[in-house]
Motif scaffolding. Sequence first.
Motif, PDB file in Angstrom:
ATOM      1  N   SER A   1     -54.920  82.931  13.179  1.00 52.81           N
ATOM      2  CA  SER A   1     -54.847  84.416  13.934  1.00 52.81           C
ATOM      3  C   SER A   1     -54.193  85.313  15.664  1.00 52.81           C
ATOM      4  N   ARG A   2     -54.535  85.825  14.675  1.00 50.70           N
ATOM      5  CA  ARG A   2     -53.217  86.492  15.792  1.00 50.70           C
ATOM      6  C   ARG A   2     -53.939  88.149  16.422  1.00 50.70           C
ATOM      7  N   GLY A   3     -53.451  87.970  17.907  1.00 44.89           N
ATOM      8  CA  GLY A   3     -53.873  88.547  18.610  1.00 44.89           C
ATOM      9  C   GLY A   3     -55.919  88.402  19.278  1.00 44.89           C
TER      10      GLY A   3
ATOM     11  N   VAL B   1     -45.796  90.453   9.688  1.00 43.59           N
ATOM     12  CA  VAL B   1     -46.071  90.007  10.389  1.00 43.59           C
ATOM     13  C   VAL B   1     -45.832  88.562  10.686  1.00 43.59           C
TER      14      VAL B   1
ATOM     15  N   ARG C   1     -48.952  85.504  20.355  1.00 41.26           N
ATOM     16  CA  ARG C   1     -50.060  85.973  20.297  1.00 41.26           C
ATOM     17  C   ARG C   1     -51.263  85.480  19.571  1.00 41.26           C
ATOM     18  N   TRP C   2     -50.201  84.118  18.771  1.00 36.58           N
ATOM     19  CA  TRP C   2     -50.736  83.350  17.808  1.00 36.58           C
ATOM     20  C   TRP C   2     -52.027  82.271  18.231  1.00 36.58           C
TER      21      TRP C   2
ATOM     22  N   ARG D   1     -53.687  79.366  16.605  1.00 33.55           N
ATOM     23  CA  ARG D   1     -53.831  78.024  15.260  1.00 33.55           C
ATOM     24  C   ARG D   1     -55.068  76.661  14.736  1.00 33.55           C
TER      25      ARG D   1
ATOM     26  N   TRP E   1     -48.770  92.742   6.019  1.00 30.59           N
ATOM     27  CA  TRP E   1     -49.337  91.177   6.597  1.00 30.59           C
ATOM     28  C   TRP E   1     -48.492  90.364   6.448  1.00 30.59           C
TER      29      TRP E   1
ATOM     30  N   GLU F   1     -51.870  77.566  20.365  1.00 26.72           N
ATOM     31  CA  GLU F   1     -51.436  78.420  20.337  1.00 26.72           C
ATOM     32  C   GLU F   1     -49.825  78.841  20.953  1.00 26.72           C
TER      33      GLU F   1
ATOM     34  N   PRO G   1     -45.956  84.450  11.918  1.00 31.66           N
ATOM     35  CA  PRO G   1     -46.692  83.720  12.660  1.00 31.66           C
ATOM     36  C   PRO G   1     -45.007  82.647  13.902  1.00 31.66           C
TER      37      PRO G   1
ATOM     38  N   THR H   1     -55.437  90.126  11.515  1.00 36.45           N
ATOM     39  CA  THR H   1     -55.262  89.783  10.505  1.00 36.45           C
ATOM     40  C   THR H   1     -55.658  88.109  11.275  1.00 36.45           C
TER      41      THR H   1
END
Length: 231
Positions: A212-214, A103, A199-200, A202, A100, A196, A105, A58
């Motif tokens: 970005s996730r994960g 979910v 889990r994100w 940037r 999406w 960060e 951020p 994602t």
Amino acid sequence: MTRPLVLADAETARDVLTFSGRAAQAGADGVRIQASDGVLVLTSAALAPQSLFDQTPTILAMRIVRADPELSCDLVVDELTAGDVPAELLLPDTARAPAWAGVAPPRGGWQQVGVLPATIVADRAQWGISAVAHGSPDGAGEDAVRALRARIWGEADEDLQGLPRGVAFAAHAFGFLGSAGPAGQVIAAEQVRVTESGRWTRLAFSRGHVLSRGPAVRGLTAVRQTGPSAG
């Protein structure tokens, strides 16, 4: 038509239309529009998994612009069109509800963890685009192409500090990399802050943000044998 989006001025309205158009070109599943207190946040999924076993990460593209202080909304639409007034855009009749968009951020807690030259991001984007193009034979089915894209863009890239290569795709697709020469190289390079939160991760470009996730995909887990042990 529903209530129009009232932006700060005609230039901002053109900016929002450009973001929406780039989202459509990237094959994104709509644009999320969140407005409050004179700020409009545009978010779109440059990449997102389409099924339970889809390894596509994602990765969101985000742009923040000024809006009418009275405007308040949170919805996902397929497209935006110019209105009769230069500073207004028209919404479609119906909104969307892609997976999406559920979910989001975090709003705070971001800590800087590094810096990336925009030239490196541009280089990895061009490499990935070439790999997808050359790895998709004529007549390849949709599932095969999707699997290839998931592998190329979802793979951790050491040149991107271990982030999935798809962050470079998002920056390229949404025009965050600045001016580029005929070979795709970035002319007006910048140093991109990497932060960060949970889990994100940037990437903060001057023209927008990529989130970005994960963790990135680092290969399949080894298969373990099951059943009673020998002996």
